[in-house]
Design an enzyme around this catalytic site. Structure first.
Site, short mmCIF file in Angstrom:
data_model
loop_
_atom_site.label_atom_id
_atom_site.label_comp_id
_atom_site.label_asym_id
_atom_site.label_seq_id
_atom_site.Cartn_x
_atom_site.Cartn_y
_atom_site.Cartn_z
N HIS A 1 0.82 -1.21 0.00
CA HIS A 1 0.00 0.00 0.00
C HIS A 1 0.85 1.26 0.00
O HIS A 1 1.85 1.36 0.70
CB HIS A 1 -1.05 0.00 1.10
N ASP B 1 6.04 0.36 6.81
CA ASP B 1 4.59 0.19 6.61
C ASP B 1 4.06 1.33 5.75
O ASP B 1 3.64 2.34 6.27
CB ASP B 1 3.90 0.14 7.97
N GLU C 1 -4.90 1.63 2.42
CA GLU C 1 -5.01 0.42 3.25
C GLU C 1 -5.24 0.78 4.70
O GLU C 1 -6.00 0.14 5.41
CB GLU C 1 -3.73 -0.42 3.12
N HIS D 1 3.33 2.21 12.81
CA HIS D 1 2.42 3.34 13.03
C HIS D 1 3.00 4.41 13.97
O HIS D 1 2.24 5.19 14.52
CB HIS D 1 1.07 2.89 13.57
#
Lengths: 467, 467
Positions: free
Chosen positions: B279, B291, B325, B423
């Site tokens: 993503h 990520d 995503e 995150h």
């Protein structure tokens, strides 16, 4: 029918452990991950003591600390084993630059290799010949090399998956470069750091002069990979540029140090020894967290986890903190010598000296028959993502304990990041992940548990299936 | 004799690939490690663009960049697939403190959860009830919860070896905490960060209000693990302390964005599609390197490695950079919808969205029959230390493409460090190791090569052994 029996036997041989073993391993991993002590120990060793080159005050502090911590574990015996070790000191920080033919200078990052002589007090300045191996050096010959600095610039081979193989393919430049270059009258050696990535950190490591007389010994330093690339590019444009370096290291007389040893004495076979260890000394640039603080605290943790999880070993389990792996292997030599004198039967010796990264498995140095037995334990490790059980290689410190019948082995953690830190200033505590370290300790403990329980006798041995 | 044949057949079934495949994989890995582009791409995406939350300017810059880079690869087709995405913005940095009954305040590190409403402009200050799960919350009931801030403090379970399992066991606090707490009249929610280690970084992530009317929506924030521990200890001593937090986030109307898609059209079966993707959006606190910048550049690298190593795919291979995503899955939903409309036969979809760490293998969502076939390829990966081929799970973005017959899968890198960064503000380029990233790209390419060559038909299929 006989074939069928064979197939059945084959299938059965894959379950030569008990359900209880599964539970024991689960408890070992759980305890290491939720109530482990390895990370806390490493924090102290790395951040309160720091780099601990053989013969240094820090190395002696590490010995004291190791002894004290082992005593607090309540082992059956804890002792120091004296050993004389070399004492090499770096002295004031090294300095180097490249000077172009037009006189412009560019600073570069170097460090003396361990064991190197100093430059003369004013430093060495000379033209440079770049080579990639000893053959190229030989082809250049005395004509092209005499009076110059030899620059060994063979990079680690990036397409080798196991980075220790890539290291093995390069390290002779560092270890023997000075001896080879001195043959042709070189005045100094600069070696590309053993590092798979490009950065600014020089990586030290041991080197030898063999039996060269003092007068023929030339100073030898590592240069960062970025600066190796820079020097190589500059040489292509200007092959009469000069390289200057100054280093202030010194080899002092040997001093007394110690291996630190602790033991839980076996309940059934006290004269069969299993050892687990790493090396307590480290290089001086970083704090030696991966090399080999990790191996030290993981080995301590093996004995602590035995006690914590209530395993009473059948055989005697020792933790050995070897002194002087980096530049002499004197501790390992001494330990093996004393073990031999005493006729101690070391059935299994396990070393952790490849960093505190996620464990992947072990390499074993043993007979095919014993390896077949060991392989049967592999499924027990699957839940922990341990998959690498291979023959070949163990570790420098347990190597001298190898006999025809016993087993020596090395923990094999993920090796991809290891040479980013190895022997460099960034081998520090922050580069170690707590869980990865703890998984390594649990993996070692689990294997030691199985060796202790089942021994190294052939798999038909009656004791094996009792629980 | 029949048994013997069976045994022979069993052995043969483990070699359902050719020697040439070994050479192809070797070349793929070598090219990725010595002449790869994934790391350079990630450097740009992370350091020149940075965090790229759906609907942000950065997300649009990432779309432009992705399209441009794919065009430069000389693929057969490159296009943007429009999709409406949510636009949530964090606004000014959050602020929080704990105020003891005596009035002393201690600042703590929080961040708004993605999708949360703001606090009122003066912030929220209230007493705190600590719970570990929804059952405890229910037991407390409205009496104990109304007007208070609910503090969800269930840690990730450290003894689970696969950290995604530990995440799965905790994330409902974050995702549904506000909905559950609002039922009992809470005025805010503070959730322990989904992080296995103790540090000062709050970890954001998506949350939902389900169909709660705006007036019932309460602000929801993550607190760092260190501060979660602090708050919990303080509550034990002083259960009338107050927690204050202020956050300034906002949900704006949906905006138009894009999936970025590139294709090498198949030479034999152009209507059979294999996709590989990650993503393109990320959270906003770090630069989204793990990520899922890693998954994006690895997926791009799959197609580049096909071209670079001269593999002409039989089937059509697509890279899909999914948008959104993190907080909506709109890109994945759109892609699957369009694929269905067009009747495109996606035989195999592979996602990389678990970080750029050392690859360990894959998880597959497919029938047992197809999985048996896939397992036969496993020995090909042994030289690359890839050992994990398991059924179960794939990835959020490829999930919607699952049919009864096809295969969806996820790359499974080493997961031990992943939630240290996930995150949070330290999901940054420096946390990605070049070799680990490149090994992942090569591992994905190798698997895609095998699916392309052998398809997903049963293993007796005639095409399989031709070279």
């Amino acid at each position: 029918m006989r074939l069928l029996l064979f197939v059945v036997a084959l299938l059965c041989s894959t379950t030569i452990y008990s359900q209880n073993d599964e539970a024991v391993l689960k408890n070992i991993y759980k305890t290491s991950l939720t109530n482990g002590k390895s990370y806390e120990w490493l924090d102290y060793l790395s951040n309160q003591i720091g780099g601990r080159l053989s013969g240094s005050v820090n190395a002696e502090l590490a010995v004291e600390w190791g002894e004290k911590e082992l005593k607090e574990l309540g082992l059956d015996k804890v002792w120091l084993q004296p050993v004389m070790v070399p004492k090499w000191i770096r002295g004031a920080k090294e300095y180097a630059y490249v000077k172009s033919s037009s006189g412009k200078t560019t600073s570069v990052n170097i460090c003396a290799l361990g064991g190197s002589v100093a430059t003369n007090p004013l430093g060495v300045e000379s033209e440079v010949v770049e080579v990639h191996n000893f053959k190229e050096l030989e082809q250049l010959g005395r004509d092209k090399v005499e009076g110059k600095i030899v620059f060994f610039n063979r990079p680690m081979q990036a397409d080798l998956i196991q980075t220790f193989q890539a290291y093995g393919g390069c390290v002779n430049q560092r270890y023997k470069g000075a001896v080879e270059a001195a043959k042709y009258g070189a005045v100094g050696v600069i070696v590309r750091s053993m590092n798979l990535r490009l950065d600014d950190l020089p990586h030290t490591g041991s080197m030898t002069y063999d039996d060269l007389p003092n007068s023929k010994r030339i100073p030898s330093a590592a240069i960062s990979t970025n600066d190796a690339e820079l020097l190589s590019s500059m040489l292509k444009l200007d092959n009469t540029l000069k390289f200057y370096f100054k280093q202030n290291c010194q080899q002092l007389p040997d001093v007394k140090s110690y291996n630190v040893i602790g033991e839980i004495t076996g309940s059934e076979f006290p004269n069969e020894y299993i050892i687990v260890g790493g090396h307590l000394d480290s290089w001086d640039l970083g704090d030696g967290s991966h090399d080999d603080g990790a191996g030290i605290v993981q080995s301590m943790e093996v004995l602590r986890l035995f006690k914590e999880t209530g395993i009473t070993p059948r055989r005697s389990i020792r933790v050995v903190m070897f002194m002087n792996e980096e530049n002499g292997l004197r501790g390992a030599t001494k330990y093996a010598e004393v073990a031999k004198q005493k006729g101690e039967n070391h059935i299994f010796s396990l070393e952790s000296d490849a960093g505190g990264f996620t464990p992947r498995g072990f390499s074993f140095d043993c007979s095919d028959a014993v390896f077949s037995k060991i392989e049967n334990w592999k499924p027990l490790f699957k839940p922990y993502l341990i998959h690498y059980f291979e023959q070949g290689g163990s570790g420098a410190d347990v190597g001298p304990l190898k006999t025809k019948t016993n087993v020596v082995a090395g923990l094999r953690p993920d090796s991809q990041r290891y040479f980013d830190h190895h022997h460099a200033a960034n081998d520090t505590f922050d580069a170690v992940n707590k869980r990865e370290l703890e998984l390594g300790a649990a993996t070692m403990t689990s294997l030691v548990y199985l060796f202790d329980k089942y021994g190294i006798a052939p798999i038909s041995h009656k004791n094996e299936l009792k629980d």
